[in-house]
Design an enzyme around this catalytic site. Structure first.
Site, PDB file in Angstrom:
ATOM      1  N   HIS A 161      22.176  50.912 -20.851  1.00 15.42           N
ATOM      2  CA  HIS A 161      21.619  51.484 -19.611  1.00 15.42           C
ATOM      3  C   HIS A 161      20.402  52.360 -19.920  1.00 15.42           C
ATOM      4  O   HIS A 161      20.084  53.290 -19.187  1.00 15.42           O
ATOM      5  CB  HIS A 161      22.673  52.289 -18.838  1.00 15.42           C
ATOM      6  CG  HIS A 161      23.961  51.561 -18.653  1.00 15.42           C
ATOM      7  ND1 HIS A 161      24.246  50.808 -17.545  1.00 15.42           N
ATOM      8  CD2 HIS A 161      25.032  51.428 -19.476  1.00 15.42           C
ATOM      9  CE1 HIS A 161      25.452  50.255 -17.673  1.00 15.42           C
ATOM     10  NE2 HIS A 161      25.936  50.603 -18.841  1.00 15.42           N
ATOM     11  N   SER A 282      -9.583  52.046 -24.420  1.00 14.21           N
ATOM     12  CA  SER A 282      -9.917  52.116 -23.002  1.00 14.21           C
ATOM     13  C   SER A 282     -11.424  52.265 -22.880  1.00 14.21           C
ATOM     14  O   SER A 282     -12.064  52.898 -23.713  1.00 14.21           O
ATOM     15  CB  SER A 282      -9.217  53.316 -22.373  1.00 14.21           C
ATOM     16  OG  SER A 282      -9.912  53.747 -21.215  1.00 14.21           O
ATOM     17  N   LYS A 288      -7.475  56.575 -25.980  1.00 17.09           N
ATOM     18  CA  LYS A 288      -6.433  55.570 -25.749  1.00 17.09           C
ATOM     19  C   LYS A 288      -6.285  54.553 -26.876  1.00 17.09           C
ATOM     20  O   LYS A 288      -7.252  54.121 -27.488  1.00 17.09           O
ATOM     21  CB  LYS A 288      -6.713  54.801 -24.447  1.00 17.09           C
ATOM     22  CG  LYS A 288      -6.455  55.583 -23.186  1.00 17.09           C
ATOM     23  CD  LYS A 288      -5.021  56.065 -23.028  1.00 17.09           C
ATOM     24  CE  LYS A 288      -4.078  55.007 -22.567  1.00 17.09           C
ATOM     25  NZ  LYS A 288      -4.072  54.660 -21.180  1.00 17.09           N
ATOM     26  N   GLU A 295       1.866  44.017 -23.570  1.00 22.12           N
ATOM     27  CA  GLU A 295       1.735  43.884 -22.113  1.00 22.12           C
ATOM     28  C   GLU A 295       1.377  42.451 -21.715  1.00 22.12           C
ATOM     29  O   GLU A 295       1.906  41.914 -20.734  1.00 22.12           O
ATOM     30  CB  GLU A 295       0.670  44.846 -21.604  1.00 22.12           C
ATOM     31  CG  GLU A 295       1.058  46.308 -21.766  1.00 22.12           C
ATOM     32  CD  GLU A 295      -0.135  47.221 -21.546  1.00 22.12           C
ATOM     33  OE1 GLU A 295      -0.521  47.420 -20.387  1.00 22.12           O
ATOM     34  OE2 GLU A 295      -0.693  47.722 -22.534  1.00 22.12           O
TER      35      GLU A 295
END
Ligand code: ARG
Length: 466
Positions: A161, A282, A288, A295
């Site tokens: 969980h 980025s 970044k 992704e």
């Protein structure tokens, strides 16, 4: 109205197809990928034509040579489909006519249909694609095994969980991502036994009257046998759907690990660092370092799922036997293959170059009362029914939570206050080392078990540098 008809079916038509129909019907922009497979099919078909007496040995030789020559031209890119040509079959028949002459090349289509051709070609293509994907999967397994090996003995929080549950070895977690891919490899292997049957000879739907031997064609093409029913052979696409399903599982399994990698690389988790070569920046935020591979792997899983769902939807309403709808099997499955072959090398490289913050993983492993089960099971070993043990341990957790301490820090007084059944000797199990070592049943997280897993994975994916 289009003026000419380069199709394979002009005879009974007074005029060529309307431009709109031609545009809708055309498949060369994607089925050209199958051109060399179609030529292999044609060469095998020539063998059957000769064996049945429709080609003498000179004709057979000229046409076989012409196929080889055409294949060279296709591979070099000097032979391409014309804009007016409907599909790969039409273009290649023209190519054969250009090389061997229209009279001789005109004999080749006897006894076969684009329906049995295309059903064969897609199998040939997918059998090759499966091999490339399998090699990539083995590479991925190798990367996982290497990371698991490099971090043998490192503990981390195991979750259910998404909450701290019980400590596990990092290697155990990594190998938990290996086994689904092992099963995907097994699925491909098992799929192959169904895919390796040749539909050639099924003709349009019912076979052919020319006495051409489908078994001969099958063995020429390297299939292990022929399909059992010509109608099924030309109209089913379950072999494609099954491949799509395995491709989808591969994408989904990668996506699950991808999700973890995204989380693990966050500032808050700080479990891992991504290698510069496998992360991106980025355009506006100079600090970044983004987990784009993870992704994209996660995103592309959605696309591959769509390819599977689309094919199943295409199939669901089709009466026997061949229907043109079946042409819609190809672009999605090509896309799934291309997608996996894009994702897998990048994903494997990312995994291979991950660095783990092992100190942090180790420090977090016992946190969040992840050793509570060990306390309860310690009580069980003392003869306490688990129901009672669960209650006592729960009460201890509650006390510790109130004091802001972990289970291992509970004093003798606190232990005694919670239950007379608890005393300081419980600390023999409230350590990560004990928790992990204790779980030594088959498939457990104890080092001995994890090393067995590693051995098994290494049999499939030996060390790259070995
Ligand atoms: N392009 C078709 C397909 O992919 C094969 C050709 C069959 N066409 C036909 N009119 N019977 O399924």
């Amino acid at each position: 109205m289009a003026q000419t008809n380069d199709a394979l079916w002009g005879g009974r038509f007074a005029a060529g197809p309307d431009d709109a129909l031609a545009a809708l019907s055309k498949s060369t922009h994607f089925d050209w990928r199958l051109a060399t497979y179609d030529l292999a099919g044609t060469r095998a078909h020539l063998v059957a034509l000769q064996a049945a007496g429709y080609l003498d040995s000179d004709e057979f030789r000229i046409l076989t040579d012409a196929c080889h020559e055409l294949e060279k031209r296709v591979r070099s890119g000097s032979f391409l489909p014309k804009p007016s040509e409907e599909d790969v079959h039409a273009a290649l028949e023209r190519g054969l006519m250009e090389i061997a002459g229209a009279d001789l090349a005109g004999k080749v289509r006897a006894g076969r249909s684009r329906n049995d051709q295309i059903a064969t070609l897609i199998r040939s293509y997918l059998l090759d694609a499966a091999e490339v994907i399998e090699a990539q999967l083995l590479d991925y397994l190798e990367a996982l095994a290497t990371q698991a090996e490099a971090h043998v003995g490192v503990a981390m929080p195991g979750r259910t969980h998404f909450q701290h549950a019980q400590p596990v070895l990092l290697s155990h977690h990594l190998l938990a991502h290996a086994w689904p891919m092992v099963r995907n490899l097994q699925r491909l292997e098992n799929w192959r036994s169904r895919a390796k049957l040749s539909p050639y000879g099924a003709g349009a739907l019912a076979g052919n009257t020319l006495g051409l031997d489908p078994k001969l064609v099958a063995s020429e093409l390297g299939f292990v046998g022929t399909t059992e029913n010509s109608m099924d052979a030309t109209s089913s696409r379950d072999v494609v759907a099954e491949f799509q399903f395995v491709a989808t599982l591969i994408a989904v399994d990668l996506s699950r690990f991808a999700e973890e990698i995204v989380i693990w690389s966050s500032y808050e988790f700080d479990y891992i660092k991504l290698d510069d070569a496998y992360s991106t920046g980025s355009s506006i935020m100079p600090q970044k370092k983004n987990p784009d591979i993870a992704e994209l792997a996660r995103g592309k899983a959605g696309r591959v799922i769509g390819n599977l769902a689309g094919l199943l939807a295409t199939m669901k309403g089709l009466p026997l036997s061949y229907n043109r709808d079946l042409q819609e099997d190809k672009e999605p499955v090509f896309d799934s293959v291309d997608t996996l072959l894009l994702v897998l090398p990048a994903f494997t490289g990312m995994v291979r170059t991950l660095t783990f913050n092992t100190a942090r993983l180790e420090a977090l492993a016992p946190m969040g009362y992840s050793l509570a089960t060990d306390v309860a099971e310690w009580l069980v070993k003392k003869g306490v029914p688990f129901r009672v043990a669960h209650e006592i341990t729960g009460a201890l957790v509650k006390e510790c939570e109130g004091l802001g301490i972990e289970l291992a820090d509970a004093s003798d007084e606190l232990l005694a206050k919670v239950s007379p059944l608890l005393d300081g000797s419980v600390r023999e199990v409230t350590s990560v080392g004990a928790a992990i070592a204790g779980r030594d049943g088959a498939g457990g997280t104890a080092l001995s078990q994890v090393l067995e897993q590693l051995l098994a994975i290494r049999k499939l994916a030996p060390r790259r540098d070995a």
